[in-house]
Scaffold this active site. Structure first.
Site, short mmCIF file in Angstrom:
data_model
loop_
_atom_site.label_atom_id
_atom_site.label_comp_id
_atom_site.label_asym_id
_atom_site.label_seq_id
_atom_site.Cartn_x
_atom_site.Cartn_y
_atom_site.Cartn_z
N SER A 8 -5.76 7.66 -14.67
CA SER A 8 -4.63 7.00 -14.04
C SER A 8 -3.63 6.68 -15.15
O SER A 8 -3.84 5.78 -15.96
CB SER A 8 -5.08 5.71 -13.34
OG SER A 8 -3.96 4.90 -13.09
N HIS A 33 -3.71 11.48 -12.50
CA HIS A 33 -3.52 10.69 -11.27
C HIS A 33 -2.28 9.82 -11.49
O HIS A 33 -2.23 9.02 -12.43
CB HIS A 33 -4.77 9.84 -11.05
CG HIS A 33 -4.70 8.89 -9.90
ND1 HIS A 33 -5.08 9.24 -8.62
CD2 HIS A 33 -4.32 7.59 -9.83
CE1 HIS A 33 -4.94 8.20 -7.82
NE2 HIS A 33 -4.48 7.18 -8.52
N MET A 144 -10.54 3.71 -2.04
CA MET A 144 -10.12 2.70 -3.01
C MET A 144 -11.27 1.72 -3.23
O MET A 144 -11.78 1.14 -2.27
CB MET A 144 -8.89 1.94 -2.52
CG MET A 144 -7.60 2.73 -2.47
SD MET A 144 -7.08 3.39 -4.05
CE MET A 144 -6.87 1.90 -5.03
N GLY A 149 -2.77 -1.62 -6.19
CA GLY A 149 -1.63 -2.37 -6.72
C GLY A 149 -1.72 -2.73 -8.18
O GLY A 149 -0.70 -3.11 -8.77
N GLY A 181 -10.38 2.87 -8.77
CA GLY A 181 -10.35 1.43 -8.97
C GLY A 181 -11.61 0.92 -9.63
O GLY A 181 -12.70 1.02 -9.07
N GLY A 202 -8.75 4.46 -15.00
CA GLY A 202 -7.61 3.85 -15.69
C GLY A 202 -8.05 3.13 -16.94
O GLY A 202 -8.22 3.73 -18.01
#
Ligand code: DX5
Ligand code: ZN
Length: 226
Positions: A8, A33, A144, A149, A181, A202
């Site tokens: 990410s 991503h 998710m 967010g 996530g 991420g």
């Protein structure tokens, strides 16, 4: 099937994004991503089409766009013109506000009609049953495992069962199951065991600095060796 790893980019040190992408590419990731947030569907604003276009010019990796926006339909033509591989829209963006599920089906067919992979993302609170009737129009489901967010949140272990159920129905249809996530080697392994094909990662890739990206990618690769 070997699990795919997609960084990410939003979780990278943003002013060094080009270097982060180069490090991820050198480490052999499968795709990038790209999290587009509009400040409406989610409170945060991340980046938009200009940056997606810049990234397209910077790398030959496939680009998979995760649209966390209130009006996904507004971006599909431009994403197709830019040349991204896939666009995933949130099912919840279509509930009520844009006239219901027919509009979701239309968006998915527009994405595919433009030659891109079409995906549906589900927030943690959205049951997988809502996928009923959309299977013929999708290539990807994005489960998710945090509230969308923000990067850096903790993995929601209560989503693992859902990943299992989504994978069970996706398998025979050739639909790819992605998770997004809080993914790290431990949580990623649980997702792969539950049936995930594609891990969005991420903070676990970028929190150790850009020098740590190669090692972090190889640790993530370990998740499908069990
Ligand atoms: C969250 C985004 C994620 C996020 C992942 O809304 O969709 O892609 O950047 O970051 P980590 O892996 O830190 O949860
Ligand atoms: Zn995402």
């Amino acid at each position: 099937m070997r699990v795919q790893i997609a960084p990410s980019v939003y979780a990278s040190p943003l002013l060094r994004m080009g270097e982060a992408i180069a490090a991820a590419e050198a480490a052999g990731v499968d795709a990038l991503h790209l999290d587009v947030m509009d400040g409406q569907f989610v409170p945060a604003i991340s980046f938009g089409m200009l940056l997606v276009r810049e990234i397209r010019a910077k790398t030959s990796l496939p680009l998979d766009v995760h649209l966390m926006v209130a009006k996904p339909g507004n971006f599909l033509d431009e994403l197709s013109a830019i040349g991204v591989r896939g666009v995933t829209v949130h099912l919840e963006a279509f509930d009520g506000r844009q006239g219901g599920s027919n509009e979701l089906g239309e968006a998915l067919r527009t994405i595919r009609g433009a030659g891109m992979r079409a995906g549906i993302a589900l927030k943690p609170g959205t049951p997988d049953k809502v996928l009923d009737g959309f299977e013929a129009d999708i290539d990807d489901v994005l489960v998710m495992t945090v509230e969308p967010g923000a990067s850096g949140q903790s993995f929601r272990w209560d989503q693992v069962e859902k990943i299992g159920r989504v994978s069970a129905r996706a398998r025979s249809l050739g639909i790819r199951v992605a998770v997004d996530g809080g993914i790290n080697p431990e949580t990623g392994e649980a997702c792969v065991i539950a049936g995930a094909d594609y891990l969005v990662v991420g903070s676990a890739l970028f929190s150790g600095g850009l020098e740590g990206v190669g090692l972090a990618v190889s640790r993530m690769r370990g998740t499908d060796r069990t």
